[in-house]
Design an enzyme around this catalytic site. Structure first.
Site, short mmCIF file in Angstrom:
data_model
loop_
_atom_site.label_atom_id
_atom_site.label_comp_id
_atom_site.label_asym_id
_atom_site.label_seq_id
_atom_site.Cartn_x
_atom_site.Cartn_y
_atom_site.Cartn_z
N ASN A 1 17.59 136.58 7.39
CA ASN A 1 16.33 136.10 6.82
C ASN A 1 15.88 134.97 7.75
O ASN A 1 16.37 133.85 7.65
CB ASN A 1 16.53 135.58 5.40
CG ASN A 1 15.19 135.15 4.80
OD1 ASN A 1 14.22 134.94 5.53
ND2 ASN A 1 15.14 135.01 3.48
N TYR B 1 10.12 131.65 -4.52
CA TYR B 1 11.46 131.99 -4.03
C TYR B 1 12.53 131.99 -5.11
O TYR B 1 13.69 132.34 -4.82
CB TYR B 1 11.84 131.03 -2.90
CG TYR B 1 10.90 131.10 -1.71
CD1 TYR B 1 10.79 132.28 -0.97
CD2 TYR B 1 10.10 130.02 -1.35
CE1 TYR B 1 9.92 132.37 0.10
CE2 TYR B 1 9.23 130.09 -0.28
CZ TYR B 1 9.14 131.28 0.45
OH TYR B 1 8.27 131.36 1.51
N PRO C 1 14.96 128.55 8.85
CA PRO C 1 14.51 127.24 8.41
C PRO C 1 14.04 127.20 6.96
O PRO C 1 13.41 128.14 6.47
CB PRO C 1 13.36 126.91 9.36
CG PRO C 1 12.96 128.20 9.96
CD PRO C 1 14.19 129.05 10.00
N ASN C 2 14.37 126.10 6.32
CA ASN C 2 13.96 125.77 4.96
C ASN C 2 14.68 126.56 3.87
O ASN C 2 14.49 126.26 2.68
CB ASN C 2 12.42 125.90 4.78
CG ASN C 2 11.67 125.00 5.73
OD1 ASN C 2 11.93 123.80 5.75
ND2 ASN C 2 10.80 125.55 6.54
N ARG D 1 12.74 124.73 -3.61
CA ARG D 1 11.59 124.98 -2.73
C ARG D 1 10.71 126.06 -3.36
O ARG D 1 11.12 127.22 -3.47
CB ARG D 1 12.09 125.47 -1.37
CG ARG D 1 10.99 125.95 -0.45
CD ARG D 1 11.56 126.73 0.71
NE ARG D 1 10.49 127.17 1.59
CZ ARG D 1 10.59 128.15 2.47
NH1 ARG D 1 11.73 128.79 2.61
NH2 ARG D 1 9.56 128.49 3.22
N ALA E 1 10.34 131.28 8.45
CA ALA E 1 9.06 131.33 9.17
C ALA E 1 9.20 131.81 10.61
O ALA E 1 8.22 132.28 11.21
CB ALA E 1 8.39 129.96 9.13
N ARG F 1 1.48 138.42 1.12
CA ARG F 1 1.12 137.00 1.06
C ARG F 1 0.03 136.67 2.09
O ARG F 1 -0.75 137.53 2.44
CB ARG F 1 2.39 136.17 1.22
CG ARG F 1 3.41 136.43 0.10
CD ARG F 1 4.69 135.66 0.28
NE ARG F 1 4.44 134.21 0.27
CZ ARG F 1 5.33 133.30 0.67
NH1 ARG F 1 6.53 133.69 1.09
NH2 ARG F 1 5.03 132.01 0.64
N GLU G 1 16.60 143.09 8.43
CA GLU G 1 15.70 141.96 8.17
C GLU G 1 15.59 141.78 6.65
O GLU G 1 15.41 142.77 5.92
CB GLU G 1 14.32 142.27 8.77
CG GLU G 1 13.27 141.22 8.50
CD GLU G 1 11.87 141.66 8.96
OE1 GLU G 1 11.70 142.86 9.33
OE2 GLU G 1 10.96 140.82 8.91
N HIS H 1 13.98 139.35 3.32
CA HIS H 1 13.12 138.30 2.76
C HIS H 1 13.21 138.32 1.24
O HIS H 1 13.26 139.41 0.63
CB HIS H 1 11.66 138.53 3.16
CG HIS H 1 11.45 138.58 4.63
ND1 HIS H 1 11.46 137.46 5.43
CD2 HIS H 1 11.27 139.63 5.46
CE1 HIS H 1 11.30 137.81 6.68
NE2 HIS H 1 11.18 139.13 6.73
C1 DQA Z 1 10.76 134.24 3.72
C2 DQA Z 1 9.29 134.57 3.96
C3 DQA Z 1 8.74 133.77 5.12
O1 DQA Z 1 7.35 134.06 5.30
C4 DQA Z 1 8.87 132.29 4.84
O2 DQA Z 1 8.41 131.53 5.96
C5 DQA Z 1 10.25 131.88 4.44
C6 DQA Z 1 10.99 132.75 3.54
C7 DQA Z 1 11.32 134.94 2.45
O3 DQA Z 1 12.54 134.99 2.30
O4 DQA Z 1 10.54 135.42 1.60
O5 DQA Z 1 10.73 130.81 4.79
O6 DQA Z 1 11.52 134.70 4.83
#
Ligand code: DQA
Length: 148
Positions: free
Chosen positions: A77, A26, A13-14, A21, A80, A110, A101, A103
């Site tokens: 990725n 990011y 998501p997002n 964003r 959240a 964080r 995994e 990110h």
């Molecule tokens: C994320 C880190 C997560 O905590 C966050 O909710 C994201 C992006 C990252 O790529 O740094 O949406 O996965």
């Protein structure tokens, strides 16, 4: 038709909003930019790559289930969902291929609620905090795991 091993790249998501964003966290590259980076790395390693982004947990679970017996590795990725989706954890645990995994940021540096990853226990490797370059590193890591 290609017979190269397939890497499935999943974005949670997002991540469709990347570029605009919270660019201070990011970066300014878009998700398309990152997918291109991943495709170039996959191609160089002799792998095919499919990508799916979804804001919906069940769509991601369905996609992970569909990877069983079909994909050589999954790079995810989870956004959240990383921090609380035991449904994604369980779907990944049922896979018969390695999981990486990924990110952009380093969640462990964080807010405290981001420190727990429910994906980490079912991942063979985690790539975090490298920004967009993480997409190259994650695919190269997946290639190494596929090669054994
Ligand atoms: C994320 C880190 C997560 O905590 C966050 O909710 C994201 C992006 C990252 O790529 O740094 O949406 O996965």
């Amino acid at each position: 038709m290609s017979s190269r091993p397939l890497v499935l790249l999943l974005s949670g998501p997002n991540l469709n909003l990347l570029g605009t964003r919270q660019p201070e966290i990011y970066g300014t590259e878009t998700l398309d930019d990152h997918v291109t980076t991943a495709r170039v790395a996959a191609d160089a390693a002799g792998l095919d790559l499919e990508h799916l982004q979804s804001n919906h947990e069940g769509v991601l679970v369905d996609e992970i289930q569909g990877a069983r017996g079909r994909c050589a590795a999954v790079v995810i990725n989870p956004g959240a969902f990383t921090h609380y989706s035991w449904a994604i954890h369980d779907a990944l645990a049922a896979l018969d291929c390695p999981v990486v995994e990924l990110h952009l940021s380093d969640p462990k540096q964080r807010e405290e609620w981001r420190h727990l990853s429910v994906v980490e226990p079912v991942a063979a490797a985690t790539v975090a905090g490298l920004g967009g370059d993480g997409y190259r590193v994650a695919v190269e890591t997946a290639a190494g795991l596929i090669a054994g």
